[in-house]
Motif scaffolding. Structure first.
Motif, mmCIF file in Angstrom:
data_model
loop_
_atom_site.group_PDB
_atom_site.id
_atom_site.type_symbol
_atom_site.label_atom_id
_atom_site.label_comp_id
_atom_site.label_asym_id
_atom_site.label_seq_id
_atom_site.Cartn_x
_atom_site.Cartn_y
_atom_site.Cartn_z
ATOM 1 N N ARG A 153 -3.915 10.237 -1.755
ATOM 2 C CA ARG A 153 -4.727 9.077 -2.147
ATOM 3 C C ARG A 153 -3.989 7.808 -1.717
ATOM 4 O O ARG A 153 -2.761 7.720 -1.864
ATOM 5 C CB ARG A 153 -4.918 9.092 -3.668
ATOM 6 C CG ARG A 153 -5.916 8.072 -4.190
ATOM 7 C CD ARG A 153 -6.186 8.239 -5.681
ATOM 8 N NE ARG A 153 -5.019 7.984 -6.489
ATOM 9 C CZ ARG A 153 -4.402 8.896 -7.246
ATOM 10 N NH1 ARG A 153 -4.832 10.133 -7.320
ATOM 11 N NH2 ARG A 153 -3.331 8.566 -7.950
ATOM 12 N N ASP A 209 0.508 12.114 -8.496
ATOM 13 C CA ASP A 209 0.359 10.653 -8.611
ATOM 14 C C ASP A 209 1.618 9.895 -8.181
ATOM 15 O O ASP A 209 1.636 8.660 -8.233
ATOM 16 C CB ASP A 209 -0.066 10.195 -10.027
ATOM 17 C CG ASP A 209 -1.428 10.729 -10.401
ATOM 18 O OD1 ASP A 209 -2.257 10.937 -9.489
ATOM 19 O OD2 ASP A 209 -1.665 10.974 -11.598
ATOM 20 N N GLU A 211 -3.265 3.912 -2.287
ATOM 21 C CA GLU A 211 -3.332 2.985 -3.429
ATOM 22 C C GLU A 211 -2.726 1.650 -3.041
ATOM 23 O O GLU A 211 -1.808 1.592 -2.224
ATOM 24 C CB GLU A 211 -2.457 3.515 -4.585
ATOM 25 C CG GLU A 211 -3.025 4.654 -5.342
ATOM 26 C CD GLU A 211 -2.129 5.040 -6.530
ATOM 27 O OE1 GLU A 211 -0.973 4.528 -6.624
ATOM 28 O OE2 GLU A 211 -2.590 5.839 -7.346
ATOM 29 N N THR A 212 -3.195 0.599 -3.701
ATOM 30 C CA THR A 212 -2.521 -0.705 -3.615
ATOM 31 C C THR A 212 -1.656 -0.823 -4.867
ATOM 32 O O THR A 212 -2.067 -0.389 -5.945
ATOM 33 C CB THR A 212 -3.570 -1.828 -3.581
ATOM 34 O OG1 THR A 212 -4.387 -1.595 -2.434
ATOM 35 C CG2 THR A 212 -2.925 -3.194 -3.447
ATOM 36 N N LYS A 244 0.860 -1.180 0.000
ATOM 37 C CA LYS A 244 0.000 0.000 0.000
ATOM 38 C C LYS A 244 0.899 1.233 0.000
ATOM 39 O O LYS A 244 1.971 1.210 0.622
ATOM 40 C CB LYS A 244 -0.860 -0.020 1.267
ATOM 41 C CG LYS A 244 -2.157 0.703 1.095
ATOM 42 C CD LYS A 244 -3.249 0.293 2.068
ATOM 43 C CE LYS A 244 -2.885 0.254 3.508
ATOM 44 N NZ LYS A 244 -3.989 0.258 4.426
#
Ligand SMILES: NC(=O)c1ccc[n+]([C@@H]2O[C@H](COP(=O)([O-])OP(=O)(O)OC[C@H]3O[C@@H](n4cnc5c(N)ncnc54)[C@H](OP(=O)(O)O)[C@@H]3O)[C@@H](O)[C@H]2O)c1
Length: 339
Positions: A23, A67, A25-26, A5
């Motif tokens: 955010r 991102d 995320e996996t 993660k």
């Protein structure tokens, strides 16, 4: 395929960061190549500089891309190794970022020695923040016996070390902290000679009373209204290591009140030595000394520190946002996985 993660920068903040800027995320963990190791992350360090990495304004380090995984230093346990210096079970320090698991080049991580102090000290008193205090004081602050040394964010990992180093040098340490609990800790547990609450309406007067002989060294961590109160008290030839300006990182206090003319005038008239620094500048020359001299003092309890540990990677954004408002009490860490 194994997964981990991570927390990425979802968008760049305007002003104070919010949870929407992050955010969870996996992600799929890549195959471990020759020269790399696999890590499970145990502790993540949260530090004020990360606010700067969230912005694309020109700075001393590149921003985190939108991102991209949030940057940060961690302590991790080696689970797999294809590097001759590491074996499964080793505890290492490295810049894996805000994640639960990582595959990283062996050359980018380091074994560390806490001289018997708890593991977490490697991210605080015996890590980057402690070294920042040590190098800034040794190279720029240069406290002398009988000097008055003032530092804000005094209960945090940088400020707490600055004040205790000042006392070890025979100087008088005056801390500035936010709120009664932090002030009591700085005075009673860390042993500063005096402490002033910057949230009080009488802050500037309180600071003046706490520094009857003026200020010889002001270790700047904060800026903003704290600088306004400090500036008139600086003695001729005072030293000002400019380490951080956390009060301005969210864009508050930066504009609106122009401090430049008053500051430059004081530098000129009182021959102040104001010198900014990033700790990495001093690693080559001073890091080994820091470890040798300060490690045993921290391990023995002669130099004290406090930690504020938050559980779970998902809680990192909220804890980080809080730190920029002074909600942390001590070195802010995230316990990502159980040891
Ligand atoms: N130059 C370098 O290489 C370097 C390296 C490491 C750290 N730093 C800087 O050193 C400073 C301290 O870092 P740290 O890791 O020890 O942080 P910290 O003390 O754990 O956390 C930041 C503290 O700053 C204080 N603060 C936040 N907003 C404030 C405001 N508006 N006005 C006054 N105080 C405010 C709060 O303490 P109170 O509640 O007590 O006010 C807060 O707890 C930061 O500026 C950081 O960026 C620089």
């Amino acid at each position: 395929m194994a997964t981990g993660k991570r927390i990425v920068l979802a968008s760049r903040p305007q002003g104070a960061p919010t949870l929407d800027n992050f955010r969870v995320e996996t992600f799929d963990l890549p195959e471990i190549k020759e020269g790399e190791v696999g890590l499970r992350v145990i502790y993540l360090s949260l530090d004020p500089y990360m606010r700067g990495r969230m912005s694309d304004a020109k700075s001393y380090a590149a921003p985190v891309p939108v991102d991209g995984t949030m940057e940060g230093e961690t302590i991790g346990e080696v689970t797999h190794s294809r590097h001759s210096d590491f074996k499964p079970g080793d505890m290492v320090r490295g810049r894996t970022g805000w994640c639960t698991d990582a595959v990283i080049k062996g050359d980018a991580i380091r074994h560390f020695d806490t001289h018997g102090a708890p593991l977490t000290s490697a991210l605080g008193a015996l890590g980057m923040p402690g070294f920042t205090a040590y190098a800034g004081m040794k190279v720029i602050g240069q406290p002398q016996e009988g000097n008055t040394v003032v530092v804000a964010a005094a209960s945090g990992p940088v400020g707490s070390m600055v004040g205790q180093l000042a006392r070890l040098a025979g100087a008088r340490a005056v801390g500035i902290a936010g709120g009664a609990d932090k002030c009591a800790y700085v005075r009673d547990e860390l042993g500063f000679d005096a402490v002033v609450d910057h949230r009080s309406g009488t802050f500037a007067d309180d600071l003046r009373l706490a520094c009857p002989d003026g200020i010889d060294v002001y270790f700047e961590n904060v800026g903003g209204h704290v600088w306004d109160a400090v500036l008139p008290l600086l003695n001729p030839y005072a030293r000002v290591p400019v380490c951080g300006l956390v009060a301005t990182y969210n864009g508050e206090n930066a504009a609106g009140h122009d401090r430049l003319a008053g500051t430059m005038s004081a530098i000129l008239r009182r021959s102040l030595r104001v010198r900014g620094f990033i700790q990495s500048e001093f690693v080559g020359e001073h890091y080994a000394d820091f470890q040798t001299k300060i490690g045993p003092l921290v391990a023995s309890g002669k130099i004290r520190y406090r930690e504020d540990i938050v559980d779970g990677l998902d809680n990192a954004p909220e804890a980080f946002i809080g730190m920029l408002k002074g909600r942390n009490f001590g070195k802010l860490l995230v316990r990502v996985k159980e040891l």
